[in-house]
Motif scaffolding. Structure first.
Motif, PDB file in Angstrom:
ATOM      1  N   GLU A  55       0.823  -1.216   0.000  1.00  0.00           N
ATOM      2  CA  GLU A  55       0.000   0.000   0.000  1.00  0.00           C
ATOM      3  C   GLU A  55       0.855   1.263   0.000  1.00  0.00           C
ATOM      4  OE1 GLU A  55      -2.525  -3.338   1.410  1.00  0.00           O
ATOM      5  OE2 GLU A  55      -0.480  -2.673   1.843  1.00  0.00           O
ATOM      6  N   GLN A  56       2.005   1.192   0.656  1.00  0.00           N
ATOM      7  CA  GLN A  56       2.899   2.352   0.721  1.00  0.00           C
ATOM      8  C   GLN A  56       3.403   2.726  -0.677  1.00  0.00           C
ATOM      9  OE1 GLN A  56       5.445   2.343   4.187  1.00  0.00           O
ATOM     10  NE2 GLN A  56       7.114   3.285   3.034  1.00  0.00           N
ATOM     11  N   LEU A  58       1.865   1.866  -3.568  1.00  0.00           N
ATOM     12  CA  LEU A  58       0.725   2.258  -4.402  1.00  0.00           C
ATOM     13  C   LEU A  58       0.336   3.714  -4.195  1.00  0.00           C
ATOM     14  CD1 LEU A  58      -1.580  -0.903  -4.148  1.00  0.00           C
ATOM     15  CD2 LEU A  58      -0.122  -0.217  -6.067  1.00  0.00           C
ATOM     16  N   ARG A  59       0.577   4.245  -2.997  1.00  0.00           N
ATOM     17  CA  ARG A  59       0.215   5.643  -2.720  1.00  0.00           C
ATOM     18  C   ARG A  59       1.011   6.630  -3.569  1.00  0.00           C
ATOM     19  NH1 ARG A  59      -0.518   3.454   2.606  1.00  0.00           N
ATOM     20  NH2 ARG A  59      -2.749   3.557   3.094  1.00  0.00           N
ATOM     21  N   GLU A  64      -5.854   7.855  -2.647  1.00  0.00           N
ATOM     22  CA  GLU A  64      -6.071   7.088  -1.407  1.00  0.00           C
ATOM     23  C   GLU A  64      -7.340   6.233  -1.461  1.00  0.00           C
ATOM     24  OE1 GLU A  64      -5.150   5.406   2.060  1.00  0.00           O
ATOM     25  OE2 GLU A  64      -3.849   6.864   1.064  1.00  0.00           O
ATOM     26  N   ILE A  67      -6.729   2.800  -3.049  1.00  0.00           N
ATOM     27  CA  ILE A  67      -5.594   1.973  -2.606  1.00  0.00           C
ATOM     28  C   ILE A  67      -6.009   0.545  -2.268  1.00  0.00           C
ATOM     29  CG2 ILE A  67      -3.811   1.666  -0.831  1.00  0.00           C
ATOM     30  CD1 ILE A  67      -3.180   3.870  -2.885  1.00  0.00           C
ATOM     31  N   GLN A  68      -7.069   0.371  -1.481  1.00  0.00           N
ATOM     32  CA  GLN A  68      -7.412  -0.984  -1.037  1.00  0.00           C
ATOM     33  C   GLN A  68      -7.834  -1.876  -2.189  1.00  0.00           C
ATOM     34  OE1 GLN A  68      -6.631  -2.061   2.146  1.00  0.00           O
ATOM     35  NE2 GLN A  68      -6.803  -3.912   0.912  1.00  0.00           N
ATOM     36  N   THR A  70      -7.096  -1.475  -5.336  1.00  0.00           N
ATOM     37  CA  THR A  70      -5.943  -1.669  -6.217  1.00  0.00           C
ATOM     38  C   THR A  70      -4.985  -2.697  -5.626  1.00  0.00           C
ATOM     39  OG1 THR A  70      -6.141   0.623  -6.971  1.00  0.00           O
ATOM     40  CG2 THR A  70      -4.082  -0.497  -7.454  1.00  0.00           C
ATOM     41  N   ALA A  71      -4.777  -2.647  -4.321  1.00  0.00           N
ATOM     42  CA  ALA A  71      -3.918  -3.627  -3.650  1.00  0.00           C
ATOM     43  C   ALA A  71      -4.481  -5.035  -3.801  1.00  0.00           C
ATOM     44  CB  ALA A  71      -3.755  -3.273  -2.177  1.00  0.00           C
ATOM     45  N   SER A 134       2.205 -10.139   5.950  1.00  0.00           N
ATOM     46  CA  SER A 134       1.539  -8.868   6.269  1.00  0.00           C
ATOM     47  C   SER A 134       2.029  -8.227   7.564  1.00  0.00           C
ATOM     48  CB  SER A 134       0.013  -9.044   6.302  1.00  0.00           C
ATOM     49  OG  SER A 134      -0.462  -9.464   5.041  1.00  0.00           O
TER      50      SER A 134
END
Length: 212
Positions: A55-56, A58-59, A64, A67-68, A70-71, A134
């Motif tokens: 996520e870091q 992708l930002r 924002e 992000i979820q 897309t992840a 994770s």
């Protein structure tokens, strides 16, 4: 379990750029994600800063609120694009075997999505006694404490912080984005050029009373 934890040497390993060179696979996955979403991702840049959670990264490229989702999509794409091209780091199999040779357990503690971490290890024939995903930086200490790891081997300053938080010996390998000086400055107890040097180090460590 309590007996095992206190009397069996347990060594934790990070995954990306410690046990595996996932750069070719991650680059392929980011390129596929970029093509699918129509959002530019500089995959060559992204693979220079592996370690922190997906996520870091992708930002840097996505808003924002995306992000979820897309992840989640990246982790699906990853299975198709990233496992096959990724290679074992030099000395990875021997490092895990060295732990076993001392009657120990080798666990993998990584920020990577756990099912994909397991796919990498299976593909490369690296057998870990446990794989915990994770978890990043200080949060890695949760798994290291749970499994009673005396040593944690990683390539990033975040791995050093995780080891120190857990009260484990931090063994750093200068094979990832952080050089030896950065790893020492972060508080690594031992800095090796790579995993090729790990079996000899472990022999010396064990001779000094690893089980005490």
């Amino acid at each position: 379990m309590g007996f095992m934890t206190s009397h069996t040497l347990t060594v934790g390993f990070d995954l990306d750029m410690t046990l595996i060179d996932s750069r070719p696979g991650i680059k392929a996955a980011f390129l596929a994600l970029s093509a699918e979403t129509g959002t530019f991702v500089d995959a060559d840049l992204a693979i220079t800063r592996l370690g922190p959670p997906l996520e870091q990264e992708l930002r840097h490229w996505f808003p924002e609120d995306e992000i979820q989702d897309t992840a989640d999509r990246y982790r699906e794409i990853y299975v198709t694009h990233a496992i096959e091209p990724s290679l074992a780091m030099a000395g990875a199999a021997d490092a895990v075997a060295a732990v076993r040779a001392h009657g120990g357990r080798a666990i993998v503690v990584t920020a990577k999505y756990e099912p994909n971490a397991k796919l990498h290890l299976t593909h490369l024939g690296i057998e870990a006694d446990a794989v915990i995903g994770s978890l990043w930086a200080e949060a890695k200490a949760e798994a290291l404490r749970e499994y009673g790891a005396a040593v944690y081997v990683g390539d990033h300053t975040g791995d050093v912080r995780g080891a120190r938080t857990a009260g484990a010996l931090s063994v750093a390998v200068a094979t990832g984005p952080c050089d030896a000086a950065e790893l020492r400055a972060a508080g690594a107890d031992v800095v090796l050029a790579g995993l090729d040097e790990f079996p000899a180090w472990l022999d010396a460590y064990a001779a000094g009373g690893a089980g005490s």
